[in-house]
Design an enzyme around this catalytic site. Structure first.
Site, short mmCIF file in Angstrom:
data_model
loop_
_atom_site.label_atom_id
_atom_site.label_comp_id
_atom_site.label_asym_id
_atom_site.label_seq_id
_atom_site.Cartn_x
_atom_site.Cartn_y
_atom_site.Cartn_z
N ASP A 176 1.92 -2.23 14.72
CA ASP A 176 3.35 -2.03 14.62
C ASP A 176 3.93 -2.75 13.41
OD1 ASP A 176 6.02 -1.33 15.81
OD2 ASP A 176 6.19 -3.51 15.90
N GLU A 193 1.49 1.48 11.29
CA GLU A 193 2.85 2.02 11.33
C GLU A 193 3.59 1.36 10.18
OE1 GLU A 193 7.07 2.11 12.16
OE2 GLU A 193 5.98 0.36 12.87
#
Length: 636
Positions: A311, A364
């Site tokens: 993330d 990401e």
């Protein structure tokens, strides 16, 4: 009840202090142990600046004075053996910090945590589950992902199905219901939002307190192991949304763990994440590297996960990410790059692939940092996939535009092919795009009720045939109309309405076609897997292109009409003089379309067009996606 100092091997502690203990969860934390014939628990925790560290739990009335741990030299680690403590005991570390203040802290290496609102750690074993996925592991080894289909269903376990507020499905229930559903829909992977323990249901797991602790909301850790095993038995890989970029500030968590900034940088300008109200990790600190890399290895090792979606990479590598000028700092070279974070990510990927070479490591990353999926020995970050956020933003902007205005924004659909092969991309339609007032994918689409569905079917066809692996957030497959509500279940009730049921059928058929047509994934990362037929027809808002398999003679022809205008006879160039069979028509009545008649096949003629030696003529319905496959080559 007195803690007895255990022997921890000096070489293990040396590796920990030098950022190279990649299975730190086997040493630190709470481990059941037998010492001189007496059963108990060995505790070990890193708190280098503490004055004293004690263990407080339900076994000593939450008073830790009689359970002090011993400082192990200059390693910063405190350890001790507490006899009589067993599995299931709740505990925290009672840490007298450098500032003299006593704090009760959850164990950073705990394997299990109390169900909220409790915040204690729980002594647990994770070695009882008997895995049955050996065949799956061998299959992964024999079939690397690059030239394989990858169609990911992103799910938040707490709201996929929900009977009542805070009445979550258990891991055991999800092992049946969710896995069967995902298999029936034809997805190859499930990506779950963060499962590391976190204090608030509605935080989705992105603000963690227990990095080695699968959240207790859905049951014990063995339940998650069984869920993963069940996925593997059905041929489905499991990816965890993993959050090494920041952690929450709750008092029982990592913040000021020993009374000083320990896991976070000392400089608040670097430590603070004002956008999220969290703290960044100190990536340059060796013990933090051991902690985070061990955590990545832990989920792959103990839970047999197949990949990690890492993330917020952009926020990790940019010191200025979403910060006001007053918080800007520069690195030693005068730039805004977080050099420690970049080094950490390279080290993370090198280590993961050393132990688990078949793992998916997916960044990401919304930045333009080059070489995210290039090997570290070539200067890259070493991931093997990256979310294509540029494609996502451009494509959704285009689709939200009324068809009458799309001709002016045609390049939003074509620009991505200028960089589509610069990285190994996943095309995400994720949870972030259907929350906070952004509306669901279906409700982003313009036009009448029926046109919204037509637009979404068309968009899914374009998405599925664009180079790159695929990810869709739950609910998108049946046209969830309201945006995602994290405290409620998906609106499964809409499947009683024909267009939603037809959307689900369309997505299931599209998924099945994707899995069987190797032209849609074999050459995802190579320019020769894609060829424009006509990229420049902005006036009619029509795109046409070819997707090729490894064998270039095996290909599919794609035609997308993003306008409201239908064409009884639309001619496009094609590479071969074959009979072309229409294998998917998004406007078919069974999918909720208008039923504009499209013949099942069309014969190409030797009429050069669009730089191709042949062309064929087909009806082209409004707001439609057509996928054609050449059946046989004509004698030329």
């Amino acid at each position: 009840m007195t803690a007895v100092t255990p022997l921890l091997a000096p070489d293990i502690l040396y590796l920990f202090n030098h950022g190279r203990l990649f299975h730190a969860y086997r040493t630190l934390g709470a481990h059941m142990h037998v010492s001189d014939g007496v059963a108990g628990v060995r505790f070990a925790v890193w708190a280098p600046n503490a004055r004293d560290v004690r263990v407080a739990g339900d076994f000593n009335g939450w008073a830790g004075e009689g359970c002090s741990l011993a400082r192990l030299g200059t390693t910063g680690v405190w350890a001790g053996f507490v006899p009589g403590v067993g599995e299931g005991a709740a505990y925290k570390y009672e840490i007298v910090g450098a500032d003299g203040r006593t704090r009760l802290k959850a164990d950073p290496y705990a394997f299990r945590s109390e169900l909220r609102p409790g915040t204690a750690s729980i002594v647990a074993r994770l070695d009882r589950y008997r895995w049955q996925d050996g065949e799956w592991a061998e299959r992964k080894r024999r079939h690397p992902p690059y030239e394989r289909p990858m169609l990911v269903y992103e799910a938040h376990l707490g709201s996929w199905r929900l009977d009542a507020p805070e009445r979550f499905r258990t891991y055991a229930q999800l092992a049946d219901e969710l896995v069967d559903y995902v298999a029936s829909m034809g997805y190859t992977h499930i990506e779950v939002l963060p499962l590391t323990e976190h204090p608030l249901d509605r935080s989705w797991g992105y603000q963690a307190t227990g990095y080695f602790s699968a959240t207790s909301r859905y049951g014990p850790p063995e339940g998650l192991q069984a869920l993963v095993d069940r996925c593997h038995a059905r041929g489905i890989g499991v990816i965890l949304d993993w959050v090494p970029g920041h952690f929450c500030k709750d008092d029982h968590g990592l913040r000021l763990f020993d009374g000083t900034p320990l896991y976070e940088p000392a400089d608040p300008r670097i430590a603070e994440k004002p956008l999220w109200g969290t703290l960044a990790f100190d990536f340059g600190k060796a013990e933090v590297q051991s902690f985070l890399i061990s955590d990545a290895i832990f989920w792959l090792d103990v839970f047999h996960l197949d990949g990690l979606r890492v993330d917020a990479v952009a926020s990790m590598i940019d010191l200025h990410f979403d910060k006001p000028p007053s918080m800007h700092v520069l690195n030693r070279h005068g730039g805004s790059e977080n050099l420690d974070a970049l080094d950490f990510l390279r080290k993370l990927n090198e280590t993961v692939f050393r132990y688990f070479p078949d793992t998916l490591m997916i960044a990401e990353d919304s930045s333009a940092w080059p070489g995210v999926t290039s090997p570290t020995y070539l200067g890259g970050l070493g991931f093997n996939y990256k979310w294509n956020m540029g494609w996502m933003n451009d494509a959704l902007r285009y689709m939200e535009t009324d068809p009458s205005q799309r001709s002016a924004k045609h390049s939003l659909l074509t620009f991505s092919l200028l960089y589509a092969f610069s990285e190994n991309y996943v095309l995400p339609l994720s949870h972030d795009e259907v929350v906070h007032g952004k509306r669901s994918l279906l409700n982003k689409m313009p036009g009448s009720y029926e046109e919204k569905f037509a637009n979404l079917r068309l968009f899914y066809g374009y998405w599925m045939t664009h180079p790159g692996k695929k990810l869709l957030f739950m609910g998108g497959e049946f046209g969830q109309f309201d945006e995602w509500k994290d405290a409620e279940g998906l609106d499964w009730v809409v499947l009683q309405y024909p267009l939603h049921e037809a959307m689900q059928r369309y997505v299931r058929d599209l998924n099945a076609l994707y899995a069987t047509e190797d032209a849609l994934w074999e050459r995802d990362h190579a320019p020769d897997g894609f060829e424009w037929i006509d990229a420049d027809n902005a006036a009619q808002s029509v795109l046409s292109y070819v997707r090729r398999a490894r064998d270039p003679r095996r290909h599919l022809v794609v035609v997308c009409n993003f306008s409201r205008q239908s064409y009884p006879a639309f001619r496009i160039g094609v590479p071969t003089g074959a009979v072309h069979r229409v294998i998917l028509n998004s406007d078919a009545p069974g999918y909720g379309g208008t039923g504009c008649r499209v013949p099942r096949q069309a014969k190409a003629a030797r009429k050069p067009l669009h730089g191709q030696p042949f062309s064929l003529e087909i009806p082209l319905p409004a707001l439609s996606f057509l996928l054609l496959e050449p059946e046989r080559l004509a004698v030329e």
